[in-house]
Design a protein around this motif. Sequence first.
Motif, PDB file in Angstrom:
ATOM      1  N   GLN A 113     -12.606   1.706  -3.375  1.00  0.00           N
ATOM      2  CA  GLN A 113     -12.290   0.948  -2.155  1.00  0.00           C
ATOM      3  C   GLN A 113     -10.829   1.097  -1.786  1.00  0.00           C
ATOM      4  OE1 GLN A 113     -13.501  -3.031  -3.208  1.00  0.00           O
ATOM      5  NE2 GLN A 113     -15.662  -2.665  -2.744  1.00  0.00           N
ATOM      6  N   SER A 114      -9.936   1.046  -2.763  1.00  0.00           N
ATOM      7  CA  SER A 114      -8.506   1.137  -2.466  1.00  0.00           C
ATOM      8  C   SER A 114      -8.146   2.512  -1.945  1.00  0.00           C
ATOM      9  CB  SER A 114      -7.680   0.789  -3.705  1.00  0.00           C
ATOM     10  OG  SER A 114      -7.786   1.788  -4.701  1.00  0.00           O
ATOM     11  N   SER A 168       0.811  -1.204   0.000  1.00  0.00           N
ATOM     12  CA  SER A 168       0.000   0.000   0.000  1.00  0.00           C
ATOM     13  C   SER A 168       0.852   1.265   0.000  1.00  0.00           C
ATOM     14  CB  SER A 168      -0.940   0.004   1.210  1.00  0.00           C
ATOM     15  OG  SER A 168      -0.203  -0.057   2.415  1.00  0.00           O
ATOM     16  N   LEU A 174      -8.763   3.035   1.676  1.00  0.00           N
ATOM     17  CA  LEU A 174      -7.835   2.361   2.577  1.00  0.00           C
ATOM     18  C   LEU A 174      -6.502   3.082   2.720  1.00  0.00           C
ATOM     19  CD1 LEU A 174      -8.406  -1.337   1.425  1.00  0.00           C
ATOM     20  CD2 LEU A 174      -9.285  -0.241   3.496  1.00  0.00           C
TER      21      LEU A 174
END
Length: 215
Positions: free
Chosen positions: A210-211, A6, A214
Amino acid sequence: MNPRLSSDRGFGFFVSVDGPGGAGKTTIVRHLAQLLVAKGEHVHVTAEPSQGPIGTMAAQLTETVTGHALACLYAADRYHHVETEIQPLLTSGHVVVSDRYIASGLVVQRFDGVDPVFLWQLNEDVLQPDLTVILEADPNVIAQRLSERGPHNRFQLTKRSSHTEVEFYREATAHLVGAGFELFTVDCARQPPEQSASAICDRVMILLTQSRELV
């Protein structure tokens, strides 16, 4: 296979589009890029073999180099492609769309009799896409398209190549699912390319949203 951490991804998103020759990959990728741009995304379209030095060599040698040697050359291009083009753009927040990627690397050299286990091992450390799209189509429809346009490489000269390639992609898809890839299959023979691209775009936007939540 190592997914991107990430901390490396920024707000970028990596989607690959693979499928048998004649399935309409390039047209669908073009429509997909247009749809993503319309949604405000910074989009970069690329392809394999890449335009880099290794990819250029691979493209030039495809008709004369075979088997393990060609498989290794394509894998080398893939790693170099990620390092020099794909990863920097992802880090800067682009949506990168690649016309062919890992799935093709698990399929094409099988026409030369290369063991699929060997092909997987060659590619196991390459960057995993956020979304791997596999285009599906009736092999008879694909065979007709190839007959009308003419073969693009020696693999498409193989007897019943479309049927064989479709089966190879089914096996590759099952392997990628088992390896934890985010897969999205599209039956592109039953709908126009714009509709296939729209379905892929919807899936990309869901996963991209969604990513980003996060990060």
